[in-house]
Design a protein around this motif. Structure first.
Motif, short mmCIF file in Angstrom:
data_model
loop_
_atom_site.label_atom_id
_atom_site.label_comp_id
_atom_site.label_asym_id
_atom_site.label_seq_id
_atom_site.Cartn_x
_atom_site.Cartn_y
_atom_site.Cartn_z
N GLN A 272 -1.92 -5.76 -4.86
CA GLN A 272 -2.32 -6.18 -3.52
C GLN A 272 -3.28 -7.36 -3.58
OE1 GLN A 272 -2.14 -2.96 -4.53
NE2 GLN A 272 -2.01 -1.55 -2.78
N ASN B 160 -4.45 -5.94 -9.92
CA ASN B 160 -4.08 -5.19 -8.75
C ASN B 160 -3.05 -5.97 -7.92
OD1 ASN B 160 -4.30 -4.30 -5.92
ND2 ASN B 160 -5.85 -2.92 -6.78
N LYS C 237 -5.37 -1.54 -12.20
CA LYS C 237 -5.88 -1.51 -10.83
C LYS C 237 -7.04 -2.51 -10.66
CE LYS C 237 -8.04 1.51 -7.47
NZ LYS C 237 -8.55 2.85 -7.20
N ASP D 205 0.82 -1.21 0.00
CA ASP D 205 0.00 0.00 0.00
C ASP D 205 0.86 1.26 0.00
OD1 ASP D 205 -2.39 -1.25 -0.10
OD2 ASP D 205 -2.75 -1.24 2.06
N ASP D 206 2.02 1.15 0.63
CA ASP D 206 2.87 2.33 0.79
C ASP D 206 3.91 2.50 -0.30
OD1 ASP D 206 1.45 2.73 3.10
OD2 ASP D 206 2.90 1.63 4.34
N GLN D 207 3.96 1.53 -1.24
CA GLN D 207 5.03 1.60 -2.24
C GLN D 207 4.63 2.50 -3.41
OE1 GLN D 207 7.99 0.15 -1.43
NE2 GLN D 207 6.76 -0.16 0.44
N PRO D 208 5.53 3.38 -3.79
CA PRO D 208 5.23 4.30 -4.91
C PRO D 208 4.96 3.55 -6.22
CG PRO D 208 7.39 4.80 -3.90
CD PRO D 208 6.85 3.65 -3.17
N TRP D 209 5.71 2.49 -6.50
CA TRP D 209 5.49 1.79 -7.78
C TRP D 209 4.12 1.14 -7.82
CZ3 TRP D 209 4.53 -3.42 -7.82
CH2 TRP D 209 4.94 -4.16 -6.71
N GLU E 50 1.53 2.33 -6.34
CA GLU E 50 0.62 3.44 -6.54
C GLU E 50 0.59 3.83 -8.02
OE1 GLU E 50 0.14 7.78 -4.51
OE2 GLU E 50 1.13 6.21 -3.34
N ASN F 54 -1.23 1.16 -9.99
CA ASN F 54 -2.67 1.21 -9.76
C ASN F 54 -3.31 2.49 -10.28
OD1 ASN F 54 -2.93 -1.29 -8.70
ND2 ASN F 54 -2.72 -0.64 -6.56
N SER F 55 -2.48 3.43 -10.71
CA SER F 55 -3.06 4.65 -11.27
C SER F 55 -3.64 4.39 -12.66
CB SER F 55 -2.01 5.77 -11.32
OG SER F 55 -1.02 5.41 -12.27
#
Ligand code: ATP
Ligand code: MG
Lengths: 251, 456
Positions: B190, B188, B184, B169-173, B175, B178-179
């Motif tokens: 996660q 996804n 996403k 959840d905290d990883q920039p890649w 994010e 998932n953008s």
């Protein structure tokens, strides 16, 4: 057990007025023939004359429409007869070998020994090796049919039948599927068998073989026996035009 | 621990037991990616509700979190006051810390009103257990009164998967990935990580269905194929009905009839067991046709050769015909296995716990498609290698039968790439010239029979 005297006088195969229809087509039109012990009978005739059908009636691969067939003292056309018992003693070799492709040469010979005669594995194996040796294939016992030449396959098929210790052997054009160079090996085996006293009924187009080996030649055409006699009589002095015609074409 | 906590609170607040607030509800929202439980150590939303009793008014509420709780980044507390179902416009100020939250109302909250406190981004203790909220309130007179103990919240310890998804959840890649909406929703990261272990047991259960069902179908199918070739027309007729009814109706319908019909007859079976039975019965009809085609493809010379040696029909069947049939039908039967394996998914419709069911509930709880994609991967894990094996076997078989030609390939719906299997039964006309018949060279399509046109 039949007495010695009886069985030696009794024909091995006796066919009385045999008729066979395929649908409305009458293929055998009243055939009478007797084959005695140790006799080698060769059946000749044009294609479609009913030779195979006659042979196949003897072990009931075809069901006769009319008439009687006796094997020794058993009437095989009697519905009460256990045909599998009879077939144990009537060997048959086919044009197309009909080896079991999933079994080795030895396995082919052993199968009926084990399952029909209920012999032990050791016994069956010993018999199989002995029979394969007789047809000159000791070194091919473990080969699969697909690894054998046509001639070798046919000799395995002969060994397979012989292993059952048959009282009569039926051969249906056993060399006509073979390449010419392979025919001789198979005929040699049959010649040996004949000399060893086996009762044989041989449908063949090998005139040389028929002349040399047979005690009697039978000429069939259109579902009837046209003439029969010693090979010399039939081949050299045929009485009927149809026989002459046929031999003229063949030779 | 709860006891210790409440003891602690009882020291801080004077032991006034005249309760004026009744705690109605204490819950936390699931923070689990593939489930509905509450994981310790991971922020969640805690909801607490209480009603103000008659002749009481509330000025301030303090809720004490279980020891070991912590706050997420945007932690805050929101208060709502309801009269019946009507939300009142209430002003309040709130503070929140690792240990407690304090809500001060601008005006007194009068009796009979419902106070709802929602604490966002509060992580309950990491250790699993049953936790309660304690605390106190201050009434109109300024007295501090201890709150009755709240309902419990069940907390489970975070699994490795939870920790990984948490970390992701905290990883920039992640994010960035998932953008992209498509990624996403369908891939996804996660949910991918969370679905693999979650679906594993579903996968095992699906495999179990087919690994029991298919072997059951084999003897039934073989038996039916014998009946299909029986001497008596009546027997053949009934066997044909069995085969044609099953092959001619959708498996889906058969499942519904079995699952809803049998209970009406008073037959109650475990749904997993019933699922296996339905699959086995369905597959047996297809296998019967495969076996029949296989047996009938054996040259009649094999029957005659056996008969001429005195073998009876049973001996011939078991020692000569079936061993050859088995080799020939292995590719076709394997593809039937693949079809049946895929068909296990249909049992999800009647609630049999298998892979599809697992995937469905994950998707339902997450609103994300990734569990379905993972599910697809699990199915392929079985079907792709089998497809490969079929192809290899076809090659070997063609070689063993002495064929120099490759088997005819005919693409077939629903069999992705294993289209040629139905061609694998070499078929010979009885009176074929010997050149062809002696080693079963010619492979030919069995046109009239389509045992593989599966399923609805
Ligand atoms: N199963 C069958 N069904 C219908 N007709 C058949 C069948 N078997 C043989 N026939 C017919 O019976 C007749 C005799 O056939 P048969 O095979 O006995 O002849 P043959 O003398 O052995 O000929 P060939 O020398 O060609 O082998 C032929 O006209 C053939 O078409
Ligand atoms: Mg013939």
């Amino acid at each position: 057990m039949t007495s010695m005297i009886n069985s030696s006088e009794q024909p091995v195969v006796r066919i009385i007025d045999l008729h066979k229809y395929f649908g409305s087509l009458e293929v055998l039109k009243g055939v009478d023939i007797e084959v005695s012990r140790g006799e080698v009978v060769t059946i000749l005739g044009p294609s479609g004359s009913g030779k195979s059908t006659l042979l196949r009636c003897i072990n009931l691969l075809e069901k006769p429409t009319e008439g009687e067939i006796w094997f020794e003292d058993t009437c095989i056309t009697d519905p009460k007869t256990n045909i599998n018992k009879v077939r144990e003693h009537v060997g048959m070799v086919f044009q197309s070998f009909n080896l079991f492709p999933h079994l080795s040469a030895k396995g082919n010979v052993m199968l009926a020994l084990r399952k029909v005669q209920k012999r032990s594995r050791e016994e069956a194996e010993a018999i199989a090796l002995e029979q394969l040796a007789k047809v000159g294939l000791s070194d091919r016992a473990e080969y699969m049919p697909s690894q054998l030449s046509g001639g070798q396959q046919q000799r395995v098929a002969i060994a397979r039948s012989l292993a059952m210790d048959p009282h009569v052997m039926l051969f249906d054009e056993v060399t006509s599927a073979l390449d010419p160079e392979l025919v001789r090996g198979v005929l040699d085996v049959m010649r040996q068998l004949a000399q060893g006293g086996m009762t044989m009924i041989v449908v063949t187009h090998e005139m040389g073989f028929a002349r040399d080996v047979a005690d009697r030649a039978v000429f069939m055409d259109e579902g009837v026996i046209v003439e029969q006699g010693t090979p010399e009589a039939v081949f050299d002095h045929p009485k009927h035009d149809r026989t002459k015609d046929f031999l003229g074409h063949i030779i | 621990m709860v006891a210790v906590l409440s003891l602690l609170v009882s020291f801080m607040a004077p032991p006034t037991q005249a309760q004026g607030l009744t705690v109605k509800k204490t819950t936390a929202t699931s923070n689990q990616i593939t489930g509905n439980q509450i994981i310790g150590g991971v922020p969640t939303r805690i909801t607490w509700e209480a009603t103000v009793d008659r002749n009481e008014a509330v000025k301030q509420i303090t809720l004490v979190f279980p020891e070991g709780s912590s706050l997420g980044e945007h932690a805050n507390t929101k208060a709502t006051v309801l009269e019946g179902t009507i939300r009142l416009d209430t002003k309040f100020t709130s503070t929140i810390s690792n240990t407690q939250t304090v809500v001060v109302f601008d005006e007194l909250v009068e009796s009979d009103l419902l106070i709802r406190l929602e604490m966002f981004y509060v992580a309950l203790p990491e250790a699993s257990g049953e936790y309660t909220l304690t605390g106190s309130y201050i009434d109109a007179t300024g007295r501090e009164i201890k709150l009755e103990e709240s309902q419990t919240i069940s907390v489970i310890a975070a699994t490795t998967v939870d920790q990984i998804t948490q970390w992701m959840d905290d990883q920039p890649w992640v994010e960035a990935w998932n953008s992209v909406l498509f990624l996403k929703i369908f891939l996804n990261p996660q949910y991918l990580v969370a679905s693999v272990p979650a679906l594993f047991f579903g996968w095992l259960r699906s495999l179990g269905l087919v690994l029991v069902g298919f072997p059951l179908a084999i003897p039934i199918g073989l038996g039916i194929s014998f009946l299909r070739m029986a001497r008596f027309g009546v027997i053949r007729f009934f066997a044909a009905i069995y085969v044609n009814v099953i092959r001619g109706t959708p498996l889906f319908l058969q499942i519904y009839i079995a699952f809803f019909g049998l209970p009406l007859l008073g037959v109650s079976l475990d749904s997993y067991v019933l699922g296996i039975i339905v699959l086995a019965v369905n597959s047996s009809a297809y296998l019967a046709e495969i076996f029949r085609a296989g047996i009938q493809s054996i040259h009649k010379g094999q029957f005659e050769g056996s008969a001429s040696l005195g073998m009876n029909p049973v001996q011939t069947m078991f020692h000569v015909i079936l061993p050859q049939t088995i080799r020939r039908v292995i590719p076709t039967a394997t593809s039937e296995f693949i079809l049946l394996y895929k068909d296990t998914a249909r049992l999800a419709a009647v609630g049999v716990m298998e892979q599809m069911m697992f995937a469905k509930s994950l998707v339902a709880s997450s609103g994300n498609m990734t569990p379905y994609i993972v599910s697809a991967g699990y199915y392929l894990l079985v079907t792709l290698p089998l497809t490969k094996i079929i192809a290899e076997f076809e090659k070997k078989l063609a070689a063993a039968e002495g064929s120099t030609e490759a088997p005819v390939k005919k693409p077939k719906r629903r069999l992705f790439g294993i289209g040629s299997i139905e061609t694998l039964i070499p078929q010979k006309k009885p009176d074929e010239p010997l050149e062809n018949s002696r080693s079963a060279k010619k492979l030919r399509l069995d046109e009239e029979e389509g045992p593989h046109d599966k399923h609805d």
